[in-house]
Design a protein around this motif. Structure first.
Motif, PDB file in Angstrom:
ATOM      1  N   ARG A  67       0.688  -1.166   0.047  1.00  0.00           N
ATOM      2  CA  ARG A  67       0.029  -0.188  -0.034  1.00  0.00           C
ATOM      3  C   ARG A  67       0.893   1.262   0.084  1.00  0.00           C
ATOM      4  O   ARG A  67       1.749   1.493   0.677  1.00  0.00           O
ATOM      5  CB  ARG A  67      -0.793  -0.101   1.388  1.00  0.00           C
ATOM      6  CG  ARG A  67      -1.976   1.044   1.233  1.00  0.00           C
ATOM      7  CD  ARG A  67      -2.914   0.790   2.352  1.00  0.00           C
ATOM      8  NE  ARG A  67      -3.976   1.795   2.449  1.00  0.00           N
ATOM      9  CZ  ARG A  67      -5.104   1.440   3.276  1.00  0.00           C
ATOM     10  NH1 ARG A  67      -5.426   0.359   3.848  1.00  0.00           N
ATOM     11  NH2 ARG A  67      -5.909   2.319   3.151  1.00  0.00           N
ATOM     12  N   ASP A  68       0.564   2.212  -0.895  1.00  0.00           N
ATOM     13  CA  ASP A  68       1.301   3.475  -0.882  1.00  0.00           C
ATOM     14  C   ASP A  68       0.201   4.630  -0.605  1.00  0.00           C
ATOM     15  O   ASP A  68      -0.581   5.031  -1.683  1.00  0.00           O
ATOM     16  CB  ASP A  68       1.811   3.441  -2.134  1.00  0.00           C
ATOM     17  CG  ASP A  68       2.945   4.802  -2.449  1.00  0.00           C
ATOM     18  OD1 ASP A  68       2.546   5.781  -1.597  1.00  0.00           O
ATOM     19  OD2 ASP A  68       3.667   4.876  -3.256  1.00  0.00           O
ATOM     20  N   ASN A  69       0.120   4.921   0.371  1.00  0.00           N
ATOM     21  CA  ASN A  69      -0.999   5.824   0.602  1.00  0.00           C
ATOM     22  C   ASN A  69      -0.663   7.313   0.054  1.00  0.00           C
ATOM     23  O   ASN A  69      -1.693   8.125  -0.192  1.00  0.00           O
ATOM     24  CB  ASN A  69      -0.966   6.230   2.352  1.00  0.00           C
ATOM     25  CG  ASN A  69      -1.862   5.089   3.018  1.00  0.00           C
ATOM     26  OD1 ASN A  69      -2.275   4.401   2.294  1.00  0.00           O
ATOM     27  ND2 ASN A  69      -1.456   4.916   4.333  1.00  0.00           N
ATOM     28  N   LYS A 114       0.328   7.837  -2.643  1.00  0.00           N
ATOM     29  CA  LYS A 114      -0.160   7.402  -4.109  1.00  0.00           C
ATOM     30  C   LYS A 114      -1.630   6.885  -4.117  1.00  0.00           C
ATOM     31  O   LYS A 114      -2.346   6.931  -5.197  1.00  0.00           O
ATOM     32  CB  LYS A 114       0.672   6.711  -5.154  1.00  0.00           C
ATOM     33  CG  LYS A 114       2.159   7.076  -5.308  1.00  0.00           C
ATOM     34  CD  LYS A 114       2.905   6.223  -6.193  1.00  0.00           C
ATOM     35  CE  LYS A 114       4.266   6.626  -6.319  1.00  0.00           C
ATOM     36  NZ  LYS A 114       5.005   5.695  -7.233  1.00  0.00           N
TER      37      LYS A 114
END
Length: 123
Positions: free
Chosen positions: A71-73, A75
């Protein structure tokens, strides 16, 4: 309102890998639990994996050890890295967002869905 768009599906040989992406827009992404499901022809939609709202990862037995969540918050994107793919992994893959606490594993726990991306694994 949250909009979800999956990408990264395609055709791959058995034993190969794919990475699916789910880009979210709308309300605060980091506050949602995010899940991945799949549906093969003639079968019910199946829960695969999810991030809970406190960012813990959960996997179904069918994909544990082969699929990995990320997960890339920054992005607003969640990923499903799939390895050691099998022909029985062939399905449409969906990501979904949930405001449910705990581990949302059921369709009805999720509030928003993407349109799906096709994954086909050839033998």
């Amino acid at each position: 309102q949250v909009q979800l768009v999956e990408s990264g599906g395609g055709l791959v040989q058995a034993g190969g890998s794919l990475r699916l992406s789910c880009a979210a827009s709308g309300r605060t992404f980091s506050t949602y639990a995010m899940g991945w499901f799949r549906q093969a022809p003639g079968k019910e939609r199946e829960f695969l994996a999810a991030f809970s709202r406190n960012n813990n990862r959960y996997y179904s037995d069918s994909v544990k050890g082969r699929f990995t969540l990320a997960r890339d918050n920054a992005k607003s994107t969640v990923y499903l890295q799939m390895a050691a793919l099998k022909p029985e992994d062939t399905a449409i893959y969906y990501c979904a967002a949930s405001q449910t606490y705990g581990v949302p594993r059921r369709d009805r726990d999720y509030d928003y869905w993407g349109q799906g991306t096709q994954v086909t694994v050839s033998s």
